[in-house]
Design an enzyme around this catalytic site. Structure first.
Site, short mmCIF file in Angstrom:
data_model
loop_
_atom_site.label_atom_id
_atom_site.label_comp_id
_atom_site.label_asym_id
_atom_site.label_seq_id
_atom_site.Cartn_x
_atom_site.Cartn_y
_atom_site.Cartn_z
N CYS A 281 -13.22 -9.22 -7.22
CA CYS A 281 -13.68 -10.65 -7.76
C CYS A 281 -12.79 -11.07 -8.72
O CYS A 281 -11.61 -11.03 -8.89
CB CYS A 281 -15.02 -10.32 -8.56
SG CYS A 281 -14.72 -9.12 -10.05
N ARG B 111 -4.31 -0.76 -12.55
CA ARG B 111 -3.10 -1.37 -12.07
C ARG B 111 -2.00 -1.04 -12.75
O ARG B 111 -1.90 -0.56 -14.02
CB ARG B 111 -3.34 -2.81 -12.34
CG ARG B 111 -2.50 -3.75 -11.34
CD ARG B 111 -3.14 -5.03 -11.16
NE ARG B 111 -2.12 -6.06 -10.49
CZ ARG B 111 -1.47 -6.91 -11.17
NH1 ARG B 111 -1.43 -7.13 -12.33
NH2 ARG B 111 -0.78 -7.98 -10.42
N ALA C 65 -11.55 -9.54 -11.69
CA ALA C 65 -10.41 -8.75 -11.19
C ALA C 65 -9.12 -9.77 -11.11
O ALA C 65 -8.00 -9.10 -11.80
CB ALA C 65 -10.49 -8.08 -10.03
N HIS D 51 -7.35 -15.71 -10.03
CA HIS D 51 -6.03 -16.24 -10.35
C HIS D 51 -5.84 -17.70 -10.94
O HIS D 51 -5.33 -18.06 -11.92
CB HIS D 51 -5.17 -15.97 -9.17
CG HIS D 51 -4.91 -14.61 -8.63
ND1 HIS D 51 -4.85 -14.43 -7.18
CD2 HIS D 51 -4.98 -13.48 -9.16
CE1 HIS D 51 -4.72 -13.12 -6.90
NE2 HIS D 51 -5.05 -12.54 -8.01
S1 CFN Z 1 -4.18 -9.66 -6.53
FE1 CFN Z 1 -2.05 -10.10 -6.13
S2 CFN Z 1 -0.57 -10.54 -7.78
S3 CFN Z 1 -1.35 -11.11 -4.43
FE2 CFN Z 1 -0.37 -9.11 -4.38
S4 CFN Z 1 1.38 -9.41 -5.36
FE3 CFN Z 1 -1.81 -7.09 -4.18
S5 CFN Z 1 -3.83 -7.00 -4.23
MO1 CFN Z 1 -3.32 -5.27 -5.31
S6 CFN Z 1 -3.40 -6.16 -7.49
FE4 CFN Z 1 -1.29 -6.38 -6.55
FE5 CFN Z 1 0.17 -8.60 -6.80
FE6 CFN Z 1 0.42 -11.03 -5.74
FE7 CFN Z 1 -3.35 -7.85 -5.88
S7 CFN Z 1 0.51 -6.66 -7.93
S8 CFN Z 1 -1.18 -5.00 -4.82
S9 CFN Z 1 -0.52 -8.27 -2.55
N1 CFN Z 1 -1.63 -8.14 -5.75
#
Ligand code: CFN
Length: 480
Positions: free
Chosen positions: A60, A94, A63, A193
């Protein structure tokens, strides 16, 4: 297993047939077999609401803001504002590593909540929030700021957290950042984001929060949108520094408030995760004239390509140093990894399903080791993410957007990949089906996977999963 485009297409049709008519019509738009190539249109529908009744892999807005963008800023206190659950269940999920002393000058591993009760919902929680800021200031005087991450009820009851933030920021003399990232907003963590980026703009850059860099240097760069999962940002930073660049800011993995402010002083922003921070990169370019470029430090092909691209923004001394670094140091190192693992992995096939960036960043890394991708897609990627993925795909690759648990199970049993890379929610279902699995969010508690040392760890981990003997002793339910 699937060998041609027609078979891939037929498999999609077969799975869709199991849906009721309305769901079929909707899900059909989210699946395709692409015509590979950077100039080809992907055409998959994305960034749309998940259908109620299916299990989605998505998170969400809260998150996306608290867990992804703001939470990793280590010298800020992060308030999960609202009932206790959101903060508690997302606590330490995370692996954004940081240095510092937790509870003294760094706070990334802490869970701070306003713990809303019924009376706060009825009478409002602004007073409570003020008191919480006072308590935090007394308990953690070395913190450099506070971010307030709104949970759903905050937006529903109409609390004025902006007014509280302005008042408290003045009182404590530190940034207090209200973030309207209530989980009900948008369709996934992706809007979180965006909201987090807007808060960075309005409450850090527009408020002229002081930078720690005083004098600008010709090689100053900002490493942006690397969250230091398993130490990834440190690994990337080492490459940049060996190239002769001066990393004045890392965000938001292992970052500080001052480093966030430093970003506006960089000569170039190096954007690792486009999906989660492209908004603030664009703002910095427009408002502060800092150019940005994307790069990928997974696996030799992309590492070398990215190093050369980054060096091209600087003078000949950096370019020369980069070439020498590649030829004399990195090539032999990475080639030794390929030599060790490629024969064990060549021709293996993976399904790859992660959030908004990693599929396209890791596909070339798998390819460096001879591993092919049968199916991929994003939980919450947008059209521009799918477009950026096209050049790495093959003409039999199935692309699925916001894949449901039902679809995952079907694709696993039909495609029978040698490995599935996805998240913890997918892991055990996959392993019970007898298919090797690696967590591609947390790196399965391993890592780093970025950079030079990262490639060796990545190759070892994938080999360990794919060629692990244990899988030979598990019988998939469909085989009996
Ligand atoms: S929200 Fe992002 S911030 S988009 Fe990516 S690389 Fe994943 S889903 Mo998990 S939390 Fe993670 Fe990053 Fe960018 Fe999320 S570090 S692995 S593909 N990710």
């Amino acid at each position: 297993s699937v060998v041609d485009k027609e078979q891939s297409q037929a498999l999609i049709e077969e799975i869709l047939q199991e849906y009721p008519e309305k769901a079929l019509k909707s899900r059909k738009k989210h699946m395709t077999v692409v015509e590979p190539g950077a100039d080809e249109k992907c055409g998959v529908s994305s960034n749309r609401k998940s259908i109620p009744g299916v299990m989605t892999i998505r998170g969400c807005a809260y998150a996306g803001s608290k867990g992804v963008v703001w939470g990793p800023v280590k010298d800020m206190l992060t308030i999960s504002h609202g009932p206790v659950g959101c903060g508690q269940y997302s606590w330490a999920t995370r692996r954004n590593y940081y240095t510092g002393i937790t509870g003294v000058d760094s706070f990334g591993a802490m869970q701070i909540t306003s713990d809303f009760q019924e009376r706060d919902i009825v009478f409002g929680g602004d007073k409570k929030l003020e008191k919480l800021v006072d308590e935090l200031e007394e308990m953690f005087p070395l913190s450099r700021g506070i971010s307030i991450q709104s949970e759903c009820p905050i937006g529903l009851i109409g609390d004025d957290i902006e007014a509280v933030s302005r008042k408290k920021a003045e009182e404590i003399g530190k940034p207090v950042v209200p973030v309207r990232c209530e989980g009900f907003r948008g369709v996934s963590q992706s809007l979180g984001h965006h909201i987090a980026n807007d808060a960075l703009r309005d409450w850090i850059y527009e408020k002229d929060v002081p930078a720690s860099v005083q004098e600008a240097g010709p090689y100053d760069v900002a490493l942006m949108a690397d969250y230091n999962i398993g130490g990834d940002a440190w690994s990337s930073r080492r490459i940049l520094e060996e190239m002769g660049l001066n990393v004045i800011s890392q965000s938001t993995g292992d970052s500080t408030v001052a480093e966030l402010a430093n970003t506006a002083k960089a000569k170039l922003v190096l954007l690792h995760c486009y999906r989660s921070m492209n908004y603030i990169a664009r703002y910095l370019e427009e408002k502060h004239s800092v150019p940005w470029t994307e790069f990928n430090f997974f696996g030799p092909t992309q590492i070398f390509k990215s190093m050369r691209k980054i060096a091209s923004y600087f003078d000949e001394s950096i370019q020369k140093r980069t070439e020498e670094l590649i030829e004399n140091k990195y090539k032999p190192l990475l080639q030794s990894v390929v030599d060790k693992y490629k024969s064990r992995l060549e021709g293996k096939k993976v399904m790859l399903y992660v959030g908004g960036l990693r599929p396209r960043h890791t596909i070339p890394c798998f390819k460096d080791l001879g591993v092919e991708v049968m199916l991929t897609g994003y939980e919450f990627g947008h059209g521009d993410d799918y477009q950026r993925t096209m050049e790495y795909l093959d003409d039999t690759t199935i692309v699925v957007d916001d894949m449901s648990e039902f679809e995952m199970e079907k694709f696993l049993s039909k495609l029978k990949p040698d490995l599935f890379g996805s998240g913890v929610k997918e892991k055990y279902q996959c392993q019970k089906a007898g298919v090797p699995f690696r967590q591609m969010h947390s790196w399965d508690y391993s890592g780093p996977y970025h950079g030079i040392e990262g490639f060796a760890i990545f190759a070892r981990d994938m080999d360990m999963a794919i060629n692990g003997q244990v899988w030979k002793h598990i019988k998939a339910p469909w085989k009996s």
